[in-house]
Design a protein around this motif. Structure first.
Motif, PDB file in Angstrom:
ATOM      1  N   ALA A  24       0.826  -1.207   0.000  1.00  0.00           N
ATOM      2  CA  ALA A  24       0.000   0.000   0.000  1.00  0.00           C
ATOM      3  C   ALA A  24       0.859   1.256   0.000  1.00  0.00           C
ATOM      4  O   ALA A  24       1.982   1.254   0.516  1.00  0.00           O
ATOM      5  CB  ALA A  24      -0.923  -0.014   1.219  1.00  0.00           C
ATOM      6  N   PHE A  25       0.315   2.289  -0.563  1.00  0.00           N
ATOM      7  CA  PHE A  25       0.991   3.578  -0.557  1.00  0.00           C
ATOM      8  C   PHE A  25       0.872   4.204   0.826  1.00  0.00           C
ATOM      9  O   PHE A  25      -0.194   4.162   1.448  1.00  0.00           O
ATOM     10  CB  PHE A  25       0.363   4.517  -1.589  1.00  0.00           C
ATOM     11  N   SER A  26       1.953   4.785   1.299  1.00  0.00           N
ATOM     12  CA  SER A  26       1.908   5.458   2.589  1.00  0.00           C
ATOM     13  C   SER A  26       1.242   6.821   2.417  1.00  0.00           C
ATOM     14  O   SER A  26       1.075   7.319   1.299  1.00  0.00           O
ATOM     15  CB  SER A  26       3.321   5.665   3.122  1.00  0.00           C
ATOM     16  N   SER A  27       0.859   7.421   3.525  1.00  0.00           N
ATOM     17  CA  SER A  27       0.224   8.747   3.443  1.00  0.00           C
ATOM     18  C   SER A  27       1.199   9.771   2.879  1.00  0.00           C
ATOM     19  O   SER A  27       0.806  10.700   2.176  1.00  0.00           O
ATOM     20  CB  SER A  27      -0.273   9.188   4.816  1.00  0.00           C
ATOM     21  N   GLU A  28       2.497   9.580   3.182  1.00  0.00           N
ATOM     22  CA  GLU A  28       3.496  10.503   2.635  1.00  0.00           C
ATOM     23  C   GLU A  28       3.554  10.388   1.116  1.00  0.00           C
ATOM     24  O   GLU A  28       3.643  11.382   0.400  1.00  0.00           O
ATOM     25  CB  GLU A  28       4.887  10.209   3.226  1.00  0.00           C
ATOM     26  N   GLU A  29       3.481   9.130   0.646  1.00  0.00           N
ATOM     27  CA  GLU A  29       3.499   8.925  -0.798  1.00  0.00           C
ATOM     28  C   GLU A  29       2.257   9.526  -1.447  1.00  0.00           C
ATOM     29  O   GLU A  29       2.332  10.131  -2.512  1.00  0.00           O
ATOM     30  CB  GLU A  29       3.606   7.431  -1.112  1.00  0.00           C
ATOM     31  N   GLU A  30       1.116   9.343  -0.782  1.00  0.00           N
ATOM     32  CA  GLU A  30      -0.121   9.934  -1.307  1.00  0.00           C
ATOM     33  C   GLU A  30       0.022  11.439  -1.448  1.00  0.00           C
ATOM     34  O   GLU A  30      -0.347  12.020  -2.467  1.00  0.00           O
ATOM     35  CB  GLU A  30      -1.293   9.645  -0.357  1.00  0.00           C
ATOM     36  N   GLN A  31       0.557  12.055  -0.423  1.00  0.00           N
ATOM     37  CA  GLN A  31       0.710  13.514  -0.443  1.00  0.00           C
ATOM     38  C   GLN A  31       1.642  13.939  -1.567  1.00  0.00           C
ATOM     39  O   GLN A  31       1.380  14.911  -2.281  1.00  0.00           O
ATOM     40  CB  GLN A  31       1.251  13.999   0.902  1.00  0.00           C
ATOM     41  N   THR A  32       2.722  13.184  -1.696  1.00  0.00           N
ATOM     42  CA  THR A  32       3.674  13.512  -2.756  1.00  0.00           C
ATOM     43  C   THR A  32       3.027  13.383  -4.128  1.00  0.00           C
ATOM     44  O   THR A  32       3.222  14.233  -4.996  1.00  0.00           O
ATOM     45  CB  THR A  32       4.895  12.584  -2.670  1.00  0.00           C
ATOM     46  N   ILE A  33       2.227  12.347  -4.302  1.00  0.00           N
ATOM     47  CA  ILE A  33       1.554  12.156  -5.588  1.00  0.00           C
ATOM     48  C   ILE A  33       0.604  13.320  -5.856  1.00  0.00           C
ATOM     49  O   ILE A  33       0.557  13.858  -6.962  1.00  0.00           O
ATOM     50  CB  ILE A  33       0.798  10.816  -5.617  1.00  0.00           C
TER      51      ILE A  33
ATOM     52  N   PHE B  41     -15.754  15.455   2.115  1.00  0.00           N
ATOM     53  CA  PHE B  41     -15.490  16.706   1.456  1.00  0.00           C
ATOM     54  C   PHE B  41     -14.911  17.733   2.418  1.00  0.00           C
ATOM     55  O   PHE B  41     -14.107  18.567   2.059  1.00  0.00           O
ATOM     56  CB  PHE B  41     -16.774  17.233   0.827  1.00  0.00           C
ATOM     57  N   THR B  42     -15.337  17.638   3.680  1.00  0.00           N
ATOM     58  CA  THR B  42     -14.857  18.624   4.634  1.00  0.00           C
ATOM     59  C   THR B  42     -13.449  18.317   5.110  1.00  0.00           C
ATOM     60  O   THR B  42     -12.833  19.116   5.750  1.00  0.00           O
ATOM     61  CB  THR B  42     -15.781  18.674   5.860  1.00  0.00           C
ATOM     62  N   LEU B  43     -12.951  17.165   4.795  1.00  0.00           N
ATOM     63  CA  LEU B  43     -11.577  16.849   5.187  1.00  0.00           C
ATOM     64  C   LEU B  43     -10.848  16.204   4.011  1.00  0.00           C
ATOM     65  O   LEU B  43     -10.661  15.003   3.967  1.00  0.00           O
ATOM     66  CB  LEU B  43     -11.559  15.903   6.378  1.00  0.00           C
ATOM     67  N   PRO B  44     -10.441  16.984   3.033  1.00  0.00           N
ATOM     68  CA  PRO B  44      -9.773  16.450   1.862  1.00  0.00           C
ATOM     69  C   PRO B  44      -8.389  15.928   2.220  1.00  0.00           C
ATOM     70  O   PRO B  44      -7.849  16.260   3.292  1.00  0.00           O
ATOM     71  CB  PRO B  44      -9.670  17.645   0.926  1.00  0.00           C
ATOM     72  N   PRO B  45      -7.807  15.133   1.371  1.00  0.00           N
ATOM     73  CA  PRO B  45      -6.550  14.473   1.698  1.00  0.00           C
ATOM     74  C   PRO B  45      -5.407  15.440   1.963  1.00  0.00           C
ATOM     75  O   PRO B  45      -4.485  15.108   2.680  1.00  0.00           O
ATOM     76  CB  PRO B  45      -6.270  13.625   0.470  1.00  0.00           C
TER      77      PRO B  45
ATOM     78  N   GLY C 280      -3.440  23.582   0.378  1.00  0.00           N
ATOM     79  CA  GLY C 280      -2.771  22.294   0.291  1.00  0.00           C
ATOM     80  C   GLY C 280      -2.171  22.134  -1.077  1.00  0.00           C
ATOM     81  O   GLY C 280      -1.810  23.121  -1.694  1.00  0.00           O
ATOM     82  N   PRO C 281      -2.074  20.927  -1.589  1.00  0.00           N
ATOM     83  CA  PRO C 281      -1.582  20.733  -2.946  1.00  0.00           C
ATOM     84  C   PRO C 281      -2.404  21.563  -3.914  1.00  0.00           C
ATOM     85  O   PRO C 281      -1.912  22.034  -4.914  1.00  0.00           O
ATOM     86  CB  PRO C 281      -1.783  19.256  -3.195  1.00  0.00           C
ATOM     87  N   TYR C 282      -3.692  21.644  -3.608  1.00  0.00           N
ATOM     88  CA  TYR C 282      -4.524  22.561  -4.359  1.00  0.00           C
ATOM     89  C   TYR C 282      -5.000  23.656  -3.408  1.00  0.00           C
ATOM     90  O   TYR C 282      -5.498  23.377  -2.328  1.00  0.00           O
ATOM     91  CB  TYR C 282      -5.748  21.873  -4.950  1.00  0.00           C
ATOM     92  N   PHE C 283      -4.845  24.852  -3.843  1.00  0.00           N
ATOM     93  CA  PHE C 283      -5.377  25.977  -3.106  1.00  0.00           C
ATOM     94  C   PHE C 283      -6.694  26.312  -3.746  1.00  0.00           C
ATOM     95  O   PHE C 283      -6.780  26.493  -4.950  1.00  0.00           O
ATOM     96  CB  PHE C 283      -4.413  27.147  -3.214  1.00  0.00           C
TER      97      PHE C 283
ATOM     98  N   ASN D 269      12.484  16.658   1.615  1.00  0.00           N
ATOM     99  CA  ASN D 269      11.176  16.108   1.916  1.00  0.00           C
ATOM    100  C   ASN D 269      10.209  16.435   0.793  1.00  0.00           C
ATOM    101  O   ASN D 269      10.592  17.025  -0.214  1.00  0.00           O
ATOM    102  CB  ASN D 269      10.663  16.653   3.246  1.00  0.00           C
ATOM    103  N   ALA D 270       8.959  16.049   0.994  1.00  0.00           N
ATOM    104  CA  ALA D 270       7.974  16.219  -0.077  1.00  0.00           C
ATOM    105  C   ALA D 270       7.849  17.678  -0.496  1.00  0.00           C
ATOM    106  O   ALA D 270       7.734  17.987  -1.682  1.00  0.00           O
ATOM    107  CB  ALA D 270       6.623  15.670   0.386  1.00  0.00           C
ATOM    108  N   SER D 271       7.859  18.584   0.471  1.00  0.00           N
ATOM    109  CA  SER D 271       7.702  19.992   0.130  1.00  0.00           C
ATOM    110  C   SER D 271       8.878  20.478  -0.702  1.00  0.00           C
ATOM    111  O   SER D 271       8.725  21.205  -1.674  1.00  0.00           O
ATOM    112  CB  SER D 271       7.601  20.828   1.406  1.00  0.00           C
ATOM    113  N   ASP D 272      10.064  20.067  -0.306  1.00  0.00           N
ATOM    114  CA  ASP D 272      11.241  20.488  -1.062  1.00  0.00           C
ATOM    115  C   ASP D 272      11.248  19.897  -2.453  1.00  0.00           C
ATOM    116  O   ASP D 272      11.657  20.536  -3.419  1.00  0.00           O
ATOM    117  CB  ASP D 272      12.523  20.076  -0.321  1.00  0.00           C
ATOM    118  N   ILE D 273      10.774  18.671  -2.542  1.00  0.00           N
ATOM    119  CA  ILE D 273      10.692  18.044  -3.858  1.00  0.00           C
ATOM    120  C   ILE D 273       9.774  18.860  -4.749  1.00  0.00           C
ATOM    121  O   ILE D 273      10.063  19.114  -5.913  1.00  0.00           O
ATOM    122  CB  ILE D 273      10.178  16.599  -3.730  1.00  0.00           C
ATOM    123  N   THR D 274       8.657  19.290  -4.167  1.00  0.00           N
ATOM    124  CA  THR D 274       7.720  20.073  -4.966  1.00  0.00           C
ATOM    125  C   THR D 274       8.353  21.374  -5.417  1.00  0.00           C
ATOM    126  O   THR D 274       8.216  21.784  -6.565  1.00  0.00           O
ATOM    127  CB  THR D 274       6.452  20.376  -4.147  1.00  0.00           C
ATOM    128  N   LEU D 275       9.064  22.006  -4.515  1.00  0.00           N
ATOM    129  CA  LEU D 275       9.729  23.246  -4.903  1.00  0.00           C
ATOM    130  C   LEU D 275      10.756  22.982  -5.986  1.00  0.00           C
ATOM    131  O   LEU D 275      10.900  23.759  -6.937  1.00  0.00           O
ATOM    132  CB  LEU D 275      10.417  23.870  -3.678  1.00  0.00           C
TER     133      LEU D 275
END
Length: 292
Positions: free
Chosen positions: A79-88, A146-150, A227-230, A270-276
């Motif tokens: 299974a994908f970890s939550s960190e992986e989900e966030q990164t995706i 809907f009130t708590l998106p990933p 978040g990933p989407y604003f 980390n994931a944030s730095d990867i995104t940057l």
DNA sequence: AATTTCATCAACCGCCAGGGA
DNA sequence: CTCCCTGGCGGTTGATGAAAT
């Protein structure tokens, strides 16, 4: 034989394999063993000739796919970890359906696996224009609210970093959110007008790919999800302000990266730095910065 | 218990880009 | 410069099992 001679011998595109002789469908453990044993001893060489050399009645393309997606020793299963989900989520917000690009940032995961995971799990969590989720009635095992998106986890994470603390009044759930891919398309086109009209028509601010929450002064009606989407619902004025802040945010981040790179010290951790890091790989070769 | 519906994911297909002859 | 081969990519299909009726 000369190439021209070969061309005359068979007109049109040569099939990658003889369809009548190759086996299709699921791979058996025996076939897997043959494939792995051969590659371990000899390497795969040219995939086209691989099946014959290894003694498999399979198309070379099928062998390559089986090896790269399932039999390679460095594949991470499970299974994908939550960190992986966030990164995706973050990477998809930047790259869209560029599964290979996303996979290259997730060690041990294949593009096929990520694509399947997105299509069967994550895509459902992106709200559509009606503010509803793109999903059939969720199964019992799927916790979709809907009130708590990933990306709520990401927001909390970023909040914890205290780099951009969120104003609590900005955290109420968005109620009308446009599609992120539409936004990316319009954003990437460099034409702001369709985007503005889109917002005005729907009274919806936007769905902006962003690695961290964005804070901005709001009027009395704006609500913001970060978040990933604003995303936000708002008046036109606060939309504009939100976009301005969004652009300022990206500009500052880009400058940070540029400065760090000039000192030859930028190492994604980390994931944030990867995104940057990915901002520099944004489609159009960084051209997006002109809109920031 | 039998049947239908749905979700998942491995595998296939067609297209494309890069590189070599 | 052109042509062809190869590997890689993204979209789609279909088999399978689980859940619902």
């Amino acid at each position: 034989m000369s190439k021209r001679g070969r061309k005359e011998e068979k007109m049109g595109r040569a099939p990658c394999c003889n369809k009548g002789e190759v086996k299709k469908g699921s791979w058996t453990p025996e076939e897997d063993k043959i494939l792995v044993d051969y590659i371990t001893k000899n390497g795969h060489g040219t995939w086209r000739s691989f099946p014959k050399l290894a003694g498999l009645r399979r198309c070379g393309k099928s062998c390559r796919l089986r090896w790269t997606n399932y039999l390679r020793p460095d594949i991470k299963r499970g299974a994908f970890s939550s960190e992986e989900e966030q990164t995706i989520f973050q990477l998809h917000s930047l790259h869209g359906n560029k599964w290979a690009a996303i996979a290259s940032r997730l060690p041990g995961r294949t593009d096929n696996e990520i694509k399947n995971f997105w299509n069967s799990h994550l895509r459902k969590r992106i709200p559509n224009k009606n503010g509803t989720l793109q999903t059939n009635p969720p199964s019992k095992s799927t916790d979709i609210k809907f009130t708590l998106p990933p990306w709520e986890n990401i927001r909390k994470e970023a909040e914890a970093e205290t780099r951009l603390p969120m104003d609590p009044m900005l955290l109420s759930p968005a109620t009308g959110i446009s599609d992120g891919n539409n936004f990316l398309h319009e954003w990437g086109s460099g034409d702001e007008e369709p985007f503005q009209k889109h917002m005005d028509r729907d009274k919806v601010a936007c769905l902006i790919p962003t690695p961290r929450p964005i804070k901005f002064e709001s009027d009395s009606v704006v609500t913001v999800q970060a978040g990933p989407y604003f995303a936000g619902t708002s008046t036109s004025e606060s939309c504009d302000q939100g976009i301005k802040e969004h652009r300022r945010f990206f500009k500052e981040e880009a400058e940070e990266i540029t400065n760090a790179e000039s000192q030859n010290s930028y190492e994604p951790e980390n994931a944030s730095d990867i995104t940057l890091d990915l901002l520099l790989d944004f489609p159009n070769d960084g051209e997006y910065l002109q809109y920031v």
